[in-house]
Design a protein around this motif. Structure first.
Motif, mmCIF file in Angstrom:
data_model
loop_
_atom_site.group_PDB
_atom_site.id
_atom_site.type_symbol
_atom_site.label_atom_id
_atom_site.label_comp_id
_atom_site.label_asym_id
_atom_site.label_seq_id
_atom_site.Cartn_x
_atom_site.Cartn_y
_atom_site.Cartn_z
ATOM 1 N N ASP A 1 -12.885 12.811 -3.404
ATOM 2 C CA ASP A 1 -13.463 12.680 -2.068
ATOM 3 C C ASP A 1 -14.425 13.833 -1.790
ATOM 4 O O ASP A 1 -14.166 14.968 -2.187
ATOM 5 N N LYS B 1 -10.052 -0.710 3.334
ATOM 6 C CA LYS B 1 -11.155 0.187 2.973
ATOM 7 C C LYS B 1 -12.417 -0.627 2.692
ATOM 8 O O LYS B 1 -12.358 -1.643 1.992
ATOM 9 N N PRO C 1 -12.051 7.849 6.381
ATOM 10 C CA PRO C 1 -12.461 8.784 7.427
ATOM 11 C C PRO C 1 -12.515 8.021 8.753
ATOM 12 O O PRO C 1 -12.951 6.875 8.787
ATOM 13 N N ASP D 1 -5.082 12.559 12.302
ATOM 14 C CA ASP D 1 -5.824 11.912 11.212
ATOM 15 C C ASP D 1 -5.258 12.465 9.913
ATOM 16 O O ASP D 1 -5.398 13.651 9.626
ATOM 17 N N THR D 2 -4.615 11.599 9.131
ATOM 18 C CA THR D 2 -3.840 12.055 7.976
ATOM 19 C C THR D 2 -4.543 11.695 6.680
ATOM 20 O O THR D 2 -4.723 10.521 6.360
ATOM 21 N N ARG E 1 -15.641 8.743 -0.562
ATOM 22 C CA ARG E 1 -15.529 8.901 -2.016
ATOM 23 C C ARG E 1 -16.821 9.496 -2.587
ATOM 24 O O ARG E 1 -17.916 9.121 -2.167
ATOM 25 N N GLN F 1 -3.420 10.212 -0.544
ATOM 26 C CA GLN F 1 -3.770 9.174 -1.521
ATOM 27 C C GLN F 1 -2.499 8.621 -2.170
ATOM 28 O O GLN F 1 -1.459 9.292 -2.148
ATOM 29 N N THR F 2 -2.638 7.475 -2.828
ATOM 30 C CA THR F 2 -1.540 6.965 -3.644
ATOM 31 C C THR F 2 -1.060 8.086 -4.575
ATOM 32 O O THR F 2 0.144 8.290 -4.761
ATOM 33 N N TRP G 1 0.865 -1.170 0.000
ATOM 34 C CA TRP G 1 0.000 0.000 0.000
ATOM 35 C C TRP G 1 0.904 1.223 0.000
ATOM 36 O O TRP G 1 2.038 1.183 0.485
HETATM 37 C C1 6R9 Z 1 -3.112 6.813 1.929
HETATM 38 C C2 6R9 Z 1 -4.220 6.085 1.233
HETATM 39 C C3 6R9 Z 1 -6.874 7.122 -0.888
HETATM 40 C C4 6R9 Z 1 -8.303 7.357 -0.415
HETATM 41 C C5 6R9 Z 1 -8.646 8.808 -0.299
HETATM 42 C C6 6R9 Z 1 -9.766 8.760 0.731
HETATM 43 C C7 6R9 Z 1 -9.305 7.687 1.679
HETATM 44 C C8 6R9 Z 1 -7.246 8.059 3.077
HETATM 45 C C9 6R9 Z 1 -8.052 9.249 4.703
HETATM 46 C C10 6R9 Z 1 -9.084 8.979 3.796
HETATM 47 C C11 6R9 Z 1 -10.573 10.177 5.076
HETATM 48 C C12 6R9 Z 1 -8.376 10.013 5.860
HETATM 49 N N1 6R9 Z 1 -8.546 8.233 2.801
HETATM 50 N N2 6R9 Z 1 -6.930 8.660 4.230
HETATM 51 N N3 6R9 Z 1 -10.347 9.449 3.975
HETATM 52 N N4 6R9 Z 1 -9.640 10.472 5.994
HETATM 53 N N5 6R9 Z 1 -7.452 10.301 6.813
HETATM 54 O O1 6R9 Z 1 -5.149 5.614 1.859
HETATM 55 O O2 6R9 Z 1 -4.113 6.004 -0.135
HETATM 56 O O3 6R9 Z 1 -5.084 3.766 -0.779
HETATM 57 O O4 6R9 Z 1 -4.727 5.616 -2.478
HETATM 58 O O5 6R9 Z 1 -6.542 5.750 -0.791
HETATM 59 O O6 6R9 Z 1 -8.463 6.838 0.905
HETATM 60 O O7 6R9 Z 1 -10.965 8.360 0.127
HETATM 61 O O8 6R9 Z 1 -9.044 9.343 -1.531
HETATM 62 P P1 6R9 Z 1 -5.088 5.213 -1.101
#
Ligand code: 6R9
Length: 646
Positions: free
Chosen positions: A502, A608, A389, A411-412, A517, A415-416, A309
């Motif tokens: 998002d 997820k 989230p 809370d970070t 999403r 995305q990829t 990941w």
């Molecule tokens: C790092 C990672 C990206 C998608 C992103 C969103 C969700 C990731 C989040 C979050 C809410 C957070 N996402 N972190 N939503 N709060 N702190 O997860 O990358 O696998 O590419 O997913 O994950 O929807 O657009 P990736």
């Protein structure tokens, strides 16, 4: 989404940074002011945290947006920055990785050890015919060789493409083919839930259909029998074991391709997200230093993600190692051999910084407060969350039962595609609200925008957009610039904003809340309702551990809310009470039409929830693409339950 998202949940709890952390924080409020004053100068300062073989001529070339070039003309070697320079600074004896195998075997790897192993692997890959620019697929369990393989590729300028160990033959084959990989690095198998699970047979099947693959390098992990093709297969312990530990790292251009990582993508072909060298490492390294406040001399950092990941790339390999961190790496699952395994590891290594996902946190809450209570978690000082989230109640549970009410929870959001953290509190600066990622980091520009791309004010909801280029941004989709433009840059083309996909809102104080999403947003009687807010309302009920909400076609309301709920161990509650609870918390419009009590939810390997599959079930369709599903048996269970509840 038609217009904007409803803003339903209101949160009044606030947690200021602990005085001790604020007093010694790596990054203070000044960073925001500096970045606001001159964003490019700010990133230039962060780039100087790294060692460059040749300085850049220009910080950012944005003359052909959205194709960015950062640190133009600069040259560096990523592996040198993660290893050699620490040795040069006398840190060779510092532990880089405390590795914990699932069966309980352990390895302690210093920076000097890791350097030697990466040099050997770099020499071995070169001997196998890998040159700078070639692609190497990595399909490994969570063993140190995964990090070694990535760093060895980076060292010789080969572009790695890590594929989750456990993805199917087709998922692996598709990714190998898309990138025309020359070499695949794998293992005989890995340990998963107490048993060896084979990897090599999947590689054999995939590679049979991938003519570009010349060699398969195989780590022996489980010792299980493997089929062997003498002309193609090579044991890691032979090739790497016998190679020289001397290797001089050559510098590469700042825009040299570092890795491709495929995002699961809900439809069609997965997207090969391309990241390059200088900007990526600058932001991965800086954010790791800033968001986790890493003190490399004293902290013990643990990110529980898988290397397959993006979180494993940026926050197990490149961020922490570039910062000289001591970290824990764990091979297995949190419930093997028992449900206290994570806390046992925290206690054993005196972990100070823990970075994990909401899915894990909700699972721990479901298993019960008494499990973490049996372990000494007093070493922890900062907790992080990523991937989805985080529901306010899950955040509170994490803070209280893991963080002893003393650790900030960051809370970070990222995305990829973004390569590194974009939106997050800073532990020594920000007053945190449970469930909010708060605001963009220094040097990052993010806004919540309406359908027409206009920026929404406080109290409004809409889409998350990134409104300026950032160093670790994706450069394109591998081999498909057109799809890159369409997917991310066409939605707000007029404004030149990046479309993150998002939903988000700004609360009354301007804090950003991520709402899932946009594909998942529900349209109920003309109202756009986020799945996240309804799920968070459900999770706030004391009996509920986890919830997944989808919009299903409905003759009267357009879409109706269907919820799938997992109860906490031992809890009993009627669905009528839960429907009422949501209605009271968010308003009658959000009352679910139907609630299904389930024991598992369909999830990707990074944890997820796959709402798309639940929507198929709720609308009586046959299931769509399940290749990225972690455990396909759960869907049969859920479908059967859905039928019997009608
Ligand atoms: C790092 C990672 C990206 C998608 C992103 C969103 C969700 C990731 C989040 C979050 C809410 C957070 N996402 N972190 N939503 N709060 N702190 O997860 O990358 O696998 O590419 O997913 O994950 O929807 O657009 P990736």
């Amino acid at each position: 989404m038609s217009e904007t998202l409803e803003n339903l949940l209101h949160e009044s709890r606030r947690f200021p940074p602990p005085a001790e952390i604020a007093a010694h924080a790596n990054v203070t409020a000044e960073a925001y002011a500096q970045a606001d004053a001159d964003r490019l100068a700010f990133w230039e300062t962060q780039a100087k945290r790294l060692d460059w073989a040749r300085p850049w001529d220009e910080v950012l070339d944005w003359s052909n947006p959205p194709f960015a070039k950062w640190f133009v003309g600069g040259q560096l070697n990523i592996a040198y920055n993660c290893l050699d320079r620490h040795l040069a600074n006398g840190l060779g004896d510092r532990v880089a990785i405390h590795w914990e195998g699932e069966p309980g075997d352990t390895r302690t790897i210093t920076y000097a050890d890791l350097h030697a192993e990466v040099c050997r692997a770099a020499n071995a890959l070169t001997d196998l015919g890998v040159d700078a620019g070639d692609r190497v697929a990595i399909y490994l369990p969570m063993i140190p060789e995964a990090a070694v393989a990535m760093l060895a590729c980076a060292r010789i300028g080969a572009t790695h493409s890590v594929v989750f160990g456990g993805f199917s033959k087709d998922a692996l084959g598709g990714r190998i083919q898309d990138a025309s990989a020359k070499v695949v690095i794998t293992a005989d198998g890995g340990y998963r839930r107490g048993a060896p699970s084979a990897l090599k047979p999947t590689v054999d099947e995939s590679v049979a259909e991938c003519p570009t693959v010349e060699k398969v390098l195989v780590v022996r992990r489980t010792g299980q029998d493997v089929a062997w093709d003498d002309s193609r297969d090579v044991w890691w312990h032979d090739a790497v074991g016998n190679a020289s530990p001397e290797h001089e790292a050559q510098p590469f251009d700042a825009e040299h391709p570092l890795f491709i990582l495929y995002t699961s993508g809900t439809t069609a072909k997965p997207k090969g997200i391309l990241h390059t060298t200088g900007g990526y490492l600058t932001q991965a390294s800086y954010t790791h230093h800033a968001v986790f406040d890493l003190k490399p001399e004293t902290d013990v950092y643990w990110c529980t993600a898988d290397i397959g990941w993006v979180t494993g790339h940026s926050y197990i390999v490149y961020g922490p190692l570039s910062n000289g961190a001591t970290q824990v790496m764990y091979e297995g699952t949190p419930d093997t051999p028992h449900r206290g395994r994570f806390w046992e590891i925290v206690e054993k290594y005196r972990v100070t910084i823990l970075y994990t996902a909401p899915t894990a946190i909700r699972t721990f809450a479901k298993w019960g407060d008494d499990i973490p209570a049996q372990f000494d978690l007093s070493s922890l000082r900062i907790l992080g969350s990523v991937g989805e989230p985080i529901n306010p109640e899950a955040w509170m549970w994490y803070r209280e039962h893991i963080g002893g009410n003393r650790c900030p929870v960051v809370d970070t959001w990222w995305q990829t595609e973004t390569g590194a953290i974009m939106i997050s509190p800073l532990p020594g600066v920000t007053d945190c609200k449970p469930g909010s990622a708060m605001g963009p980091l220094p040097g990052i520009k993010a806004e919540v925008v309406a359908d027409d791309g206009s920026i929404v004010g406080n109290g409004g909801g809409g889409y998350l957009a990134l409104t300026g280029p950032w160093p670790s941004m994706l450069r394109t989709i591998w081999g498909d610039d057109k799809r890159f433009l369409e997917t991310y840059w066409s939605r707000f083309a007029e404004q030149g904003f990046y479309f993150a996909g998002d939903g988000a809102k700004r609360d009354e104080d301007g804090a950003i809340w991520l709402l899932g999403r946009v594909d998942d947003v529900m349209l109920v009687s003309g109202h756009n309702i986020s799945t996240t807010e309804v799920e968070s309302a459900l999770v706030a009920h004391p009996a509920v551990a986890e919830a997944a909400v989808v919009g299903a076609t409905d003759p009267t309301t357009g879409q109706a809310i269907v919820a799938f709920v997992i109860l906490k161990g031992g809890a009993e509650v009627g669905v009528a009470e839960l429907r009422e609870h949501v209605s009271k918390t968010l308003g009658p419009i959000c009352k679910p039409r139907q609630i299904m009590l389930v024991t598992e939810l369909p999830k990707t390997r990074s944890g997820k929830i796959m709402r798309r599959l639940l929507r198929d079930v709720a609308e009586n369709r046959s299931l769509g693409d399940v290749t990225t599903l972690q455990d396909s048996a759960v869907m049969n269970l859920i479908s059967a339950g859905m039928q019997s509840s009608k």
